[in-house]
Design a protein around this motif. Structure first.
Motif, PDB file in Angstrom:
ATOM      1  N   UNK A   1       0.811  -1.216   0.000  1.00 20.74           N
ATOM      2  CA  UNK A   1       0.000   0.000   0.000  1.00 20.74           C
ATOM      3  C   UNK A   1       0.848   1.271   0.000  1.00 20.74           C
ATOM      4  N   UNK A   2       2.151   1.122   0.110  1.00 17.07           N
ATOM      5  CA  UNK A   2       3.043   2.273   0.179  1.00 17.07           C
ATOM      6  C   UNK A   2       3.011   3.044  -1.137  1.00 17.07           C
ATOM      7  N   UNK A   3       2.857   4.350  -1.048  1.00 20.13           N
ATOM      8  CA  UNK A   3       2.878   5.206  -2.227  1.00 20.13           C
ATOM      9  C   UNK A   3       4.115   6.094  -2.128  1.00 20.13           C
ATOM     10  N   UNK A   4       4.990   5.972  -3.113  1.00 18.48           N
ATOM     11  CA  UNK A   4       6.231   6.749  -3.120  1.00 18.48           C
ATOM     12  C   UNK A   4       5.951   8.188  -3.530  1.00 18.48           C
ATOM     13  N   UNK A   5       6.622   9.107  -2.869  1.00 14.16           N
ATOM     14  CA  UNK A   5       6.498  10.521  -3.230  1.00 14.16           C
ATOM     15  C   UNK A   5       7.082  10.718  -4.627  1.00 14.16           C
ATOM     16  N   UNK A   6       6.539  11.664  -5.382  1.00 16.83           N
ATOM     17  CA  UNK A   6       7.130  11.938  -6.691  1.00 16.83           C
ATOM     18  C   UNK A   6       8.551  12.470  -6.521  1.00 16.83           C
ATOM     19  N   UNK A   7       9.385  12.157  -7.487  1.00 15.07           N
ATOM     20  CA  UNK A   7      10.783  12.605  -7.459  1.00 15.07           C
ATOM     21  C   UNK A   7      11.105  13.362  -8.731  1.00 15.07           C
ATOM     22  N   UNK A   8      11.988  14.338  -8.598  1.00 15.20           N
ATOM     23  CA  UNK A   8      12.485  15.037  -9.767  1.00 15.20           C
ATOM     24  C   UNK A   8      13.972  14.708  -9.897  1.00 15.20           C
ATOM     25  N   UNK A   9      14.372  14.234 -11.065  1.00 14.60           N
ATOM     26  CA  UNK A   9      15.775  13.905 -11.308  1.00 14.60           C
ATOM     27  C   UNK A   9      16.482  15.180 -11.771  1.00 14.60           C
TER      28      UNK A   9
ATOM     29  N   UNK B   1      23.386   3.713 -13.225  1.00 13.44           N
ATOM     30  CA  UNK B   1      23.719   5.129 -13.131  1.00 13.44           C
ATOM     31  C   UNK B   1      23.316   5.665 -11.761  1.00 13.44           C
ATOM     32  N   UNK B   2      24.008   6.731 -11.364  1.00  9.81           N
ATOM     33  CA  UNK B   2      23.651   7.440 -10.139  1.00  9.81           C
ATOM     34  C   UNK B   2      22.752   8.611 -10.521  1.00  9.81           C
ATOM     35  N   UNK B   3      21.650   8.766  -9.794  1.00  8.89           N
ATOM     36  CA  UNK B   3      20.728   9.860 -10.042  1.00  8.89           C
ATOM     37  C   UNK B   3      20.756  10.823  -8.871  1.00  8.89           C
ATOM     38  N   UNK B   4      20.806  12.104  -9.141  1.00  4.27           N
ATOM     39  CA  UNK B   4      20.664  13.118  -8.102  1.00  4.27           C
ATOM     40  C   UNK B   4      19.201  13.539  -8.163  1.00  4.27           C
ATOM     41  N   UNK B   5      18.487  13.315  -7.047  1.00  2.00           N
ATOM     42  CA  UNK B   5      17.055  13.547  -7.033  1.00  2.00           C
ATOM     43  C   UNK B   5      16.644  14.518  -5.935  1.00  2.00           C
ATOM     44  N   UNK B   6      15.438  15.047  -6.092  1.00  2.00           N
ATOM     45  CA  UNK B   6      14.778  15.840  -5.054  1.00  2.00           C
ATOM     46  C   UNK B   6      13.434  15.176  -4.804  1.00  2.00           C
ATOM     47  N   UNK B   7      13.160  14.799  -3.560  1.00  2.00           N
ATOM     48  CA  UNK B   7      11.870  14.199  -3.199  1.00  2.00           C
ATOM     49  C   UNK B   7      10.772  15.242  -3.316  1.00  2.00           C
ATOM     50  N   UNK B   8       9.596  14.820  -3.700  1.00  2.00           N
ATOM     51  CA  UNK B   8       8.452  15.715  -3.766  1.00  2.00           C
ATOM     52  C   UNK B   8       8.275  16.377  -5.124  1.00  2.00           C
ATOM     53  N   UNK B   9       9.211  16.186  -6.037  1.00  2.00           N
ATOM     54  CA  UNK B   9       9.049  16.682  -7.385  1.00  2.00           C
ATOM     55  C   UNK B   9       9.351  18.153  -7.589  1.00  2.00           C
ATOM     56  N   UNK B  10       9.854  18.844  -6.591  1.00  2.00           N
ATOM     57  CA  UNK B  10      10.162  20.261  -6.754  1.00  2.00           C
ATOM     58  C   UNK B  10      11.337  20.654  -5.887  1.00  2.00           C
ATOM     59  N   UNK B  11      11.843  21.830  -6.130  1.00  2.00           N
ATOM     60  CA  UNK B  11      12.952  22.309  -5.304  1.00  2.00           C
ATOM     61  C   UNK B  11      12.446  23.364  -4.344  1.00  2.00           C
ATOM     62  N   UNK B  12      13.189  23.561  -3.244  1.00  2.00           N
ATOM     63  CA  UNK B  12      12.765  24.556  -2.259  1.00  2.00           C
ATOM     64  C   UNK B  12      13.511  25.839  -2.457  1.00  2.00           C
TER      65      UNK B  12
END
Length: 76
Positions: free
Chosen positions: A18-26, A65-76
């Motif tokens: 049931x776990x829903x992963x937060x959107x990520x932005x690469x 590959x290594x990905x640099x991501x931000x959780x939540x799909x946006x930057x602060x």
């Protein structure tokens, strides 16, 4: 009439499914086969963190590959 009860293993499986992963932005993608001692993904993520962006590095095993991501799909 039968009553079905869930075991603790069944409950854990249900919770995991049931776990829903937060959107990520690469932000960037770096090949895993870089020169020994080189960590461009970590350096890129550290630079973004210094700018206040909560970036982190994850490994994409499918593309090696290594990905640099931000959780939540946006930057602060």
């Amino acid at each position: 009439m039968s009553v079905t009860t869930k075991s603790s293993a069944d409950e854990a499986t249900f919770a995991a499914a049931s776990y829903v992963r937060k959107p990520r932005m690469v932000l960037a993608k770096f090949p895993a086969g870089g020169p020994y001692g080189s960590q461009p993904a970590d350096e890129f993520a550290k630079a973004r963190q210094a700018e206040g962006v909560p970036a982190r590095v994850v490994m994409d095993l499918r593309t090696d590959a290594f990905l640099v991501i931000v959780e939540g799909g946006g930057s602060s």
